[in-house]
Design a protein around this motif. Structure first.
Motif, PDB file in Angstrom:
ATOM      1  N   VAL A  23       0.842  -1.196   0.000  1.00  0.00           N
ATOM      2  CA  VAL A  23       0.000   0.000   0.000  1.00  0.00           C
ATOM      3  C   VAL A  23       0.877   1.245   0.000  1.00  0.00           C
ATOM      4  CG1 VAL A  23      -1.736   1.324   1.269  1.00  0.00           C
ATOM      5  CG2 VAL A  23      -1.871  -1.181   1.186  1.00  0.00           C
ATOM      6  N   THR A  24       0.585   2.174  -0.909  1.00  0.00           N
ATOM      7  CA  THR A  24       1.332   3.427  -1.003  1.00  0.00           C
ATOM      8  C   THR A  24       0.459   4.583  -0.532  1.00  0.00           C
ATOM      9  OG1 THR A  24       2.649   2.624  -2.868  1.00  0.00           O
ATOM     10  CG2 THR A  24       2.509   5.026  -2.570  1.00  0.00           C
ATOM     11  N   GLU A  25       0.997   5.415   0.312  1.00  0.00           N
ATOM     12  CA  GLU A  25       0.259   6.568   0.819  1.00  0.00           C
ATOM     13  C   GLU A  25       0.406   7.750  -0.134  1.00  0.00           C
ATOM     14  OE1 GLU A  25      -1.734   6.554   3.221  1.00  0.00           O
ATOM     15  OE2 GLU A  25      -1.157   4.893   4.534  1.00  0.00           O
ATOM     16  N   THR A  51       0.347  14.876   6.478  1.00  0.00           N
ATOM     17  CA  THR A  51      -0.369  15.870   7.292  1.00  0.00           C
ATOM     18  C   THR A  51      -1.433  15.229   8.192  1.00  0.00           C
ATOM     19  OG1 THR A  51      -2.018  16.256   5.539  1.00  0.00           O
ATOM     20  CG2 THR A  51      -0.009  17.626   5.506  1.00  0.00           C
ATOM     21  N   ASP A  52      -1.419  13.928   8.291  1.00  0.00           N
ATOM     22  CA  ASP A  52      -2.403  13.205   9.110  1.00  0.00           C
ATOM     23  C   ASP A  52      -2.049  13.355  10.591  1.00  0.00           C
ATOM     24  OD1 ASP A  52      -4.186  11.526  10.325  1.00  0.00           O
ATOM     25  OD2 ASP A  52      -3.628   9.733   9.181  1.00  0.00           O
ATOM     26  N   SER A  53      -2.815  14.186  11.281  1.00  0.00           N
ATOM     27  CA  SER A  53      -2.505  14.472  12.683  1.00  0.00           C
ATOM     28  C   SER A  53      -2.819  13.298  13.615  1.00  0.00           C
ATOM     29  CB  SER A  53      -3.280  15.713  13.150  1.00  0.00           C
ATOM     30  OG  SER A  53      -4.691  15.497  13.038  1.00  0.00           O
ATOM     31  N   THR A  54      -3.581  12.321  13.125  1.00  0.00           N
ATOM     32  CA  THR A  54      -3.835  11.140  13.960  1.00  0.00           C
ATOM     33  C   THR A  54      -2.657  10.167  13.919  1.00  0.00           C
ATOM     34  OG1 THR A  54      -4.897   9.837  12.199  1.00  0.00           O
ATOM     35  CG2 THR A  54      -6.303  11.336  13.469  1.00  0.00           C
ATOM     36  N   PHE A  55      -1.735  10.393  12.996  1.00  0.00           N
ATOM     37  CA  PHE A  55      -0.580   9.491  12.845  1.00  0.00           C
ATOM     38  C   PHE A  55       0.719  10.149  13.305  1.00  0.00           C
ATOM     39  CE2 PHE A  55       2.869   7.431  10.612  1.00  0.00           C
ATOM     40  CZ  PHE A  55       2.520   6.083  10.649  1.00  0.00           C
ATOM     41  N   TRP A  56       0.931  11.383  12.880  1.00  0.00           N
ATOM     42  CA  TRP A  56       2.213  12.041  13.113  1.00  0.00           C
ATOM     43  C   TRP A  56       2.187  12.924  14.354  1.00  0.00           C
ATOM     44  CZ3 TRP A  56       6.149  10.328  10.294  1.00  0.00           C
ATOM     45  CH2 TRP A  56       5.892   9.767   9.045  1.00  0.00           C
ATOM     46  N   PRO A  85       6.412  14.522   9.542  1.00  0.00           N
ATOM     47  CA  PRO A  85       7.785  14.004   9.463  1.00  0.00           C
ATOM     48  C   PRO A  85       8.778  15.072   8.955  1.00  0.00           C
ATOM     49  CG  PRO A  85       6.557  13.376   7.511  1.00  0.00           C
ATOM     50  CD  PRO A  85       5.595  14.124   8.366  1.00  0.00           C
ATOM     51  N   ASN A  86      10.040  14.687   9.030  1.00  0.00           N
ATOM     52  CA  ASN A  86      11.112  15.548   8.542  1.00  0.00           C
ATOM     53  C   ASN A  86      11.771  14.908   7.324  1.00  0.00           C
ATOM     54  OD1 ASN A  86      10.978  17.817  10.486  1.00  0.00           O
ATOM     55  ND2 ASN A  86      11.396  16.171  11.964  1.00  0.00           N
ATOM     56  N   ASN A 115       1.555   5.869  22.599  1.00  0.00           N
ATOM     57  CA  ASN A 115       0.854   6.979  21.949  1.00  0.00           C
ATOM     58  C   ASN A 115       0.625   6.651  20.477  1.00  0.00           C
ATOM     59  OD1 ASN A 115      -0.077   9.361  20.872  1.00  0.00           O
ATOM     60  ND2 ASN A 115       1.507  10.664  21.794  1.00  0.00           N
ATOM     61  N   PRO A 116      -0.607   6.315  20.080  1.00  0.00           N
ATOM     62  CA  PRO A 116      -0.873   5.909  18.698  1.00  0.00           C
ATOM     63  C   PRO A 116      -0.809   7.059  17.695  1.00  0.00           C
ATOM     64  CG  PRO A 116      -2.921   6.034  19.922  1.00  0.00           C
ATOM     65  CD  PRO A 116      -1.834   6.228  20.918  1.00  0.00           C
ATOM     66  N   GLY A 117      -0.606   8.290  18.153  1.00  0.00           N
ATOM     67  CA  GLY A 117      -0.478   9.426  17.242  1.00  0.00           C
ATOM     68  C   GLY A 117       0.867  10.112  17.380  1.00  0.00           C
TER      69      GLY A 117
END
Length: 281
Positions: free
Chosen positions: A230-232, A238-243, A248-249, A260-262
């Motif tokens: 799967v490719t994002e 910009t997914d605030s529930t993930f990052w 990321p940098n 912490n799942p986010g």
């Protein structure tokens, strides 16, 4: 055995039967001695010999004093009471027979079939009663949480285990494959399951608490790819529930704090970390 309701009817019927019988006998005695209906006492006179019965059937006077013939047949009320009692017993017997027939009906069952899935599955069997076949179903393989081998089964029907040695990303893949699994992908893409996994595994108090899982990118300008293909797209970064904040940098692998799942952070793929393996249930 008669029900309490039927038993109550029988008792009432017997009481009514006795009462009507006594009333009938008193009426017949009154008709036999009409001269006794004087004053307040019903039987003030005549005085009967001690050897004779109270009831007129036992009295044989020399000269009959009644002017109307006695009616020897039972009263209508007496017959009604008798029919009531007989009807109560009849209904009680019918009810008892019906209940016994229902309770004693035999059913046969087949063996339960194989579970349709190794996780959250279903199995069936047949039940035959009085020639009628019914298919029964029940859930199977419903266990979630920690299994006997130490893996944690989540509601998505995948099992998870934390590798507690610090290794680089490529080595982590190899270690998971050796355990019949892969670096976690499916469960980590879904925020609900990710929270569930981390809440469960966090009870293990793994240290350090950063874990690698199955996502990386070829360069800082390339999209992120999961190891299961799967490719994002660009919105993933910009997914605030993930990052975590300001992530990321420029690094190409990803770690997440186990509690912490986010909290996604990018990291070097050569940075040794713990890792999360995933296998299908």
């Amino acid at each position: 055995m008669p029900s309490p309701k039927m038993l109550g009817k029988v008792i009432c019927g017997v009481f009514l039967l006795v009462t009507l019988a006594e009333a009938t006998q008193v009426r017949m005695a009154a008709e036999a001695f009409p001269e006794a209906k004087q004053g307040n006492a019903f039987f003030a006179a005549p005085q009967l010999p001690a050897a004779q019965s109270y009831f007129p059937r036992a009295i044989v006077p020399a000269t009959p004093s009644w002017t109307q013939p006695r009616r020897e047949s039972p009263s209508v009320g007496l017959l009604v009471a008798l029919l009531y009692v007989m009807g109560a017993f009849s209904r009680t017997g019918a009810t008892t027979t019906t209940a016994a027939t229902t309770i004693n009906t035999a059913c046969t069952y087949t063996e339960w079939g194989a579970c349709s899935n190794t996780c959250q599955g279903e199995r069936t069997r047949s039940r035959v009663c009085s020639g009628v076949t019914v298919t029964e179903k029940e859930s199977c393989n419903t266990q979630l949480g920690f299994l006997d081998d130490g893996w944690y089964r989540a509601s998505n029907c995948y099992d998870y285990s934390v590798g507690v040695e610090d290794v680089a990303f490529a080595t982590a893949q190899t270690r998971c494959e050796a355990a019949g699994a892969k670096l976690a992908t499916v469960g980590m893409r879904n925020i609900t399951v990710r929270r569930e996994i981390m809440a469960g595994l966090n009870t293990l108090n793994v240290s350090p608490d950063w874990i690698l899982f199955g996502i990386s990118r070829a360069s800082s300008s390339a999209p992120y790819d999961w190891l299961d293909g799967v490719t994002e797209d660009a919105t993933f970064t910009t997914d605030s529930t993930f990052w975590f904040f300001n992530e990321p940098n420029t690094y190409n692998c990803v770690v997440m704090y186990l509690g912490n799942p986010g909290s996604g952070h990018d990291t070097s793929c050569n940075q040794p970390e713990n890792y999360l393996c995933e296998r299908a249930a």
